[in-house]
Design a protein around this motif. Structure first.
Motif, PDB file in Angstrom:
ATOM      1  N   ILE A 123     -31.077  29.222  -7.053  1.00  0.00           N
ATOM      2  CA  ILE A 123     -30.231  29.036  -5.879  1.00  0.00           C
ATOM      3  C   ILE A 123     -31.070  28.991  -4.601  1.00  0.00           C
ATOM      4  CG2 ILE A 123     -28.218  30.058  -7.003  1.00  0.00           C
ATOM      5  CD1 ILE A 123     -28.644  32.556  -5.259  1.00  0.00           C
ATOM      6  N   THR A 158     -22.732  37.993  -7.817  1.00  0.00           N
ATOM      7  CA  THR A 158     -23.860  37.598  -8.662  1.00  0.00           C
ATOM      8  C   THR A 158     -24.560  38.788  -9.309  1.00  0.00           C
ATOM      9  OG1 THR A 158     -25.282  37.551  -6.704  1.00  0.00           O
ATOM     10  CG2 THR A 158     -24.271  35.486  -7.389  1.00  0.00           C
ATOM     11  N   LEU A 203     -20.315  19.584 -11.356  1.00  0.00           N
ATOM     12  CA  LEU A 203     -21.309  19.572 -10.294  1.00  0.00           C
ATOM     13  C   LEU A 203     -21.637  18.159  -9.834  1.00  0.00           C
ATOM     14  CD1 LEU A 203     -23.468  20.839  -8.473  1.00  0.00           C
ATOM     15  CD2 LEU A 203     -25.015  20.869 -10.446  1.00  0.00           C
ATOM     16  N   THR A 249     -23.340  25.085  -6.086  1.00  0.00           N
ATOM     17  CA  THR A 249     -24.109  26.048  -6.874  1.00  0.00           C
ATOM     18  C   THR A 249     -24.114  27.441  -6.253  1.00  0.00           C
ATOM     19  OG1 THR A 249     -26.139  25.337  -5.743  1.00  0.00           O
ATOM     20  CG2 THR A 249     -25.637  24.287  -7.858  1.00  0.00           C
ATOM     21  N   GLU A 250     -23.307  27.618  -5.193  1.00  0.00           N
ATOM     22  CA  GLU A 250     -23.212  28.914  -4.494  1.00  0.00           C
ATOM     23  C   GLU A 250     -24.592  29.399  -4.043  1.00  0.00           C
ATOM     24  OE1 GLU A 250     -20.440  30.221  -3.672  1.00  0.00           O
ATOM     25  OE2 GLU A 250     -18.980  29.218  -4.942  1.00  0.00           O
ATOM     26  N   SER A 251     -25.369  28.455  -3.470  1.00  0.00           N
ATOM     27  CA  SER A 251     -26.741  28.773  -3.075  1.00  0.00           C
ATOM     28  C   SER A 251     -26.896  29.073  -1.589  1.00  0.00           C
ATOM     29  CB  SER A 251     -27.669  27.599  -3.429  1.00  0.00           C
ATOM     30  OG  SER A 251     -27.610  27.296  -4.810  1.00  0.00           O
ATOM     31  N   ILE A 268     -24.549  20.039  -3.087  1.00  0.00           N
ATOM     32  CA  ILE A 268     -25.079  20.749  -4.256  1.00  0.00           C
ATOM     33  C   ILE A 268     -25.271  22.230  -3.931  1.00  0.00           C
ATOM     34  CG2 ILE A 268     -27.019  20.922  -5.861  1.00  0.00           C
ATOM     35  CD1 ILE A 268     -27.471  17.919  -5.453  1.00  0.00           C
ATOM     36  N   THR A 269     -25.765  22.496  -2.718  1.00  0.00           N
ATOM     37  CA  THR A 269     -25.968  23.888  -2.297  1.00  0.00           C
ATOM     38  C   THR A 269     -24.658  24.659  -2.330  1.00  0.00           C
ATOM     39  OG1 THR A 269     -27.812  23.205  -0.881  1.00  0.00           O
ATOM     40  CG2 THR A 269     -26.814  25.341  -0.413  1.00  0.00           C
ATOM     41  N   THR A 303     -20.506  16.224  -6.471  1.00  0.00           N
ATOM     42  CA  THR A 303     -21.576  15.808  -5.566  1.00  0.00           C
ATOM     43  C   THR A 303     -21.446  14.329  -5.222  1.00  0.00           C
ATOM     44  OG1 THR A 303     -23.091  17.485  -6.447  1.00  0.00           O
ATOM     45  CG2 THR A 303     -24.076  15.607  -5.308  1.00  0.00           C
ATOM     46  N   TRP A 347     -32.232  25.315  -3.783  1.00  0.00           N
ATOM     47  CA  TRP A 347     -31.299  24.379  -3.161  1.00  0.00           C
ATOM     48  C   TRP A 347     -31.104  24.675  -1.679  1.00  0.00           C
ATOM     49  CZ3 TRP A 347     -30.773  19.934  -5.057  1.00  0.00           C
ATOM     50  CH2 TRP A 347     -30.808  19.733  -6.437  1.00  0.00           C
ATOM     51  N   ASP A 370     -32.732  33.310 -11.950  1.00  0.00           N
ATOM     52  CA  ASP A 370     -31.470  32.778 -11.418  1.00  0.00           C
ATOM     53  C   ASP A 370     -31.548  32.658  -9.901  1.00  0.00           C
ATOM     54  OD1 ASP A 370     -30.344  32.793 -13.982  1.00  0.00           O
ATOM     55  OD2 ASP A 370     -29.671  34.880 -13.746  1.00  0.00           O
TER      56      ASP A 370
END
Length: 353
Positions: free
Chosen positions: A102, A89, A325, A48-50, A44-45, A329, A105, A98
């Motif tokens: 991120i 971003t 997503l 979501t580009e976290s 997930i990280t 995942t 995560w 926002d």
């Protein structure tokens, strides 16, 4: 005349009375499922580009997230200094809200890593002090602990690769090292848990060994996992939203201007193509494994079949949904379950009297 009590079987003498292999096995299964959890959150990280939202590695104090507005602003300002914010971003209009999404995560991913470390180290120390670790298992358990620490270091090296210069993402090589080390650790923990569970049932049982056929199958699966990690690291899942064709053709166009070696390791279209079709080599290898295992443990055979069948369906669904997503995942989660099932099957084949 009273009959003397019968002496215990000779095999029981090989294991101290204080040793509790069944308890150790249950502990390791808990650790294994925590590793599955961190693989899922890691997916997930990534999706979501976290991964670059936390720009420092603070093993202890980093467990506490920002608690007030000033701390949030300080974290956000640190993030604004890196290439991802400057070129991706930031221009897209990222707000503090926002950023908090991120940040969550990446923080959750690191927190689970810390929990895994504690869930392994503290019980290991307790079992060690109690003398409950069977002979021959101490070096292996210490090795697993060291592997977990190495995994955390690899995670930071991965993040750091995306913080330098004008980079807008982490290195897909470091991402693959980070993910594959986690999956290897998962397989090793499962294997050790199975050894201990068998020792609890059969006193004196020797640890299973990885046979030649199992090693060959593991290599085929490893290549597929490596390609999957590169697909994730290069965002190559977006190279096509159709299956089985890509760009209306079986073999997509890809960049050979810098040589085949570069294309095989960097071109998202070629890597996506290889990942979707090498999957069938992995399926063939796993079918062989499941058939070999079936006469000895039908449940393990079923687990292997179920895992790779579901993984193929989810892989195709990930493409068709444009890397949704939760579908993507689920694809990564089942990948971890597939590693567990394969380790189970290989352990069955490697058991010795």
């Amino acid at each position: 005349m009273a009959t003397p009590a019968s002496s215990p079987p000779a095999a029981s003498a090989t294991l101290p009375a204080s040793a509790r292999p069944a308890a150790l096995a249950r502990w390791l299964w808990v650790v294994a499922w925590l590793i599955v959890a961190i693989v899922i959150v890691g997916g997930i990280t990534r999706l979501t580009e976290s991964g670059l939202s936390i720009t420092e590695w603070k093993p202890v104090t980093g467990a506490i997230p920002p608690l007030n507005e000033a701390q949030w602003q300080a974290e956000f300002q640190a993030y604004q200094q890196i290439g991802e914010y400057k070129h991706v971003t930031g221009p897209a209009g990222m707000t503090l809200a926002d950023y908090k999404f991120i940040y969550f995560w990446e923080w959750a991913h690191r927190l689970i890593g810390r929990l895994i470390g504690l869930a392994f180290a503290l019980p290991l120390a307790w079992f060690w002090i109690r003398g409950a670790i069977p002979a021959g298992f101490k070096p292996r358990l210490v090795g697993l602990l060291a592997l977990g620490g190495l995994q955390g270091a690899f995670g930071w090296f991965m993040v750091r690769s995306g913080l330098s210069g004008e980079m807008t993402d982490v290195s897909h090589f470091w991402l693959s090292i980070h993910l594959l080390t986690a999956l290897f650790t998962l397989a090793a923990v499962v294997w050790t848990a199975l050894d201990l569970r068998r020792l609890a049932r059969v006193p004196g049982a020797r640890p299973a060994r990885l046979g030649g056929a199992s090693a060959a199958i593991a290599l085929v699966v490893f290549v597929q996992l490596l390609l999957g990690a590169w697909v994730a690291g290069l965002n190559a899942g977006h190279a096509s939203d159709t299956w089985p064709l890509m760009q209306g053709r079986l073999v997509p166009e890809f960049d050979l201007s810098r040589g085949l070696g570069w294309a095989l390791t960097h071109d998202p279209f070629l890597i996506h193509f290889l990942h979707r079709w090498w999957a069938w080599a992995a399926v063939a290898a796993l079918v062989v494994l499941a058939r070999k295992v079936r006469p000895f443990d039908r449940r393990a055979s079923i687990a292997i079949h179920a895992a790779f069948g579901l993984q193929i369906v989810l892989g195709i669904a990930t493409v068709w949904t444009g890397v949704s997503l939760w579908v993507a995942t689920a694809h990564q989660a089942v990948g971890a379950l597939l590693v567990m099932a394969a380790a189970w099957g290989m352990h069955v084949l490697g058991r010795r009297p």
